[in-house]
Design a protein around this motif. Structure first.
Motif, short mmCIF file in Angstrom:
data_model
loop_
_atom_site.label_atom_id
_atom_site.label_comp_id
_atom_site.label_asym_id
_atom_site.label_seq_id
_atom_site.Cartn_x
_atom_site.Cartn_y
_atom_site.Cartn_z
N ILE A 1 0.87 -1.18 0.00
CA ILE A 1 0.00 0.00 0.00
C ILE A 1 0.90 1.23 0.00
N PRO B 1 -4.43 6.32 1.24
CA PRO B 1 -3.96 5.27 0.33
C PRO B 1 -4.12 5.74 -1.11
N VAL C 1 -2.43 0.33 -4.63
CA VAL C 1 -1.86 -0.91 -4.10
C VAL C 1 -1.14 -1.59 -5.25
N PRO D 1 -6.96 1.29 -4.53
CA PRO D 1 -7.16 0.73 -3.17
C PRO D 1 -8.43 -0.10 -3.05
N VAL E 1 -6.86 -2.72 2.89
CA VAL E 1 -6.77 -1.28 3.17
C VAL E 1 -7.54 -0.93 4.44
#
Length: 360
Positions: free
Chosen positions: A236, A243, A246, A273, A280
């Motif tokens: 992440i 965030p 990813v 994310p 997350v």
């Protein structure tokens, strides 16, 4: 018209290193500069040298209200202590540090995992060696529990991260947990930087690893090898608390490959994310616990959290925290995602918050 000190942020770099482009800067530094200037903020890039410390301190405190550190600690001339001392002094003088040495050490040091080994994020048998005698006393018995991963504190891109397993699989299956292995035990040692493997005796390998413990902030973290790393590491990337994306980093197939670095041939897949919402959300929920264990909730400006898949007792997937990085997270491959604009906005927000500027 002169831009006020309030609207000035300096970016620190060091000269040289494999992370530099033909202009002498990291590839993601000048995009941050452009993003800050597009917001009407003054910014400069200054190189750190130990002999320039006092001049840098005086110039920066007189002309800037925040700094962004884009320095790989392994590239700092003279070692990281002098540079960290300068950053600490600048923060004490009132500049907004992004990130401060305290934040880097709290979140980015490898022994952050040890401080979290009583949570669900990290295996309970994760340990750290801060001196050579404790390493030599403990590691031979640690290997009796199965494959291990040793991580140096100073490395980047997989340097000094070793997967360690016994060559003799029959011995590995028969040895009683907690039994110290003889120094002539043959080990298969694979380094994450490029997945190269060496066959070394235990004593030889420990001799080699002493270099990671000796010196400023030297240490080795000893962690259980997670077999499902071959399915990929899940990173992440965050800008402040947000965030951004990813990345699923799958090691190159074959042999004892386990490294998730581009240098080693790993393949990266970038996702929003939302594609990893469970992970997350779990990390967001755990962040107050992480802050409590690591000594504060001063979130780094640009940072990452790396996870590996594991299997719970009921057969469901779980996630194990592998490390947190925040000293100098690069995002060169993701410049087209506009991360530099997010970084600029977050940095400006932090400086404005310190100055009491109302949020627009």
């Amino acid at each position: 018209m002169r831009v006020s000190v309030l609207q000035s942020i300096v970016i620190f770099e060091v000269e040289g290193g494999s992370d530099k482009f033909i202009d002498g800067h990291r590839r993601d530094t000048m995009p941050i500069v452009a993003a800050l200037r597009a917001q009407g903020w003054n910014t400069e890039v200054l190189y750190y040298r130990p002999e320039w410390t006092e001049d840098l301190h005086d110039y920066v405190t007189a002309n800037f209200s925040g700094y962004i550190s884009r320095v790989n600690p392994g590239n700092i001339p003279g070692g990281e202590k002098g540079y960290f001392d300068l950053l600490t002094r600048l923060a004490e003088a009132g500049l907004v540090g992004m990130s401060t040495p305290a934040e880097m050490m709290a979140y980015g040091a490898k022994d952050a995992l040890v401080k979290l080994n009583d949570t669900d994020l990290v295996p309970a048998d994760t340990a750290a060696y801060y001196d050579v005698p404790s390493f030599r006393d403990t590691f031979p018995a640690s290997l009796s529990y199965g494959e291990r991963v040793l991580k140096q504190n100073r490395g980047s891109t997989g340097s000094g991260i070793w997967r360690v397993q016994l060559v003799d699989k029959e011995l590995a299956a028969q040895i009683a947990p907690g039994t110290p292995l003889p120094l002539d035990t043959e080990l298969k040692c694979t380094e994450a930087v490029d997945n190269h493997t060496e066959i070394l005796q235990l004593g030889e390998f420990m001799d080699f690893c002493e270099q990671y413990i000796i010196g400023d902030n030297g240490m080795l973290v000893d962690m259980r090898f997670m077999p499902r790393i071959v399915e990929g590491e899940i990173r992440i990337l965050l800008v402040g608390p947000h965030p951004v994306f990813v990345v699923h980093k799958k090691p190159a197939e074959g042999g004892d490959n386990f490294s998730a670095t581009l240098f080693s041939g790993a393949k990266y897949t970038y996702d929003k994310p939302s594609a990893w919402q469970e992970l997350v959300d779990m990390f967001a929920e755990a962040r107050p616990v992480i802050a409590e264990k690591l000594g504060g909730d001063d979130i780094p400006l640009i940072w990452t959290a790396d996870f590996m898949l594991d299997t719970a007792g009921d057969g469901s997937d779980t996630y194990v925290l592998g490390e947190i990085n925040c000293s100098c997270v690069g995002f060169t491959s993701e410049l087209d995602m506009g991360i530099q604009e997010l970084v600029a906005r977050e940095a400006i927000a932090r400086v404005n918050a310190r100055a009491g500027v109302p949020v627009a």
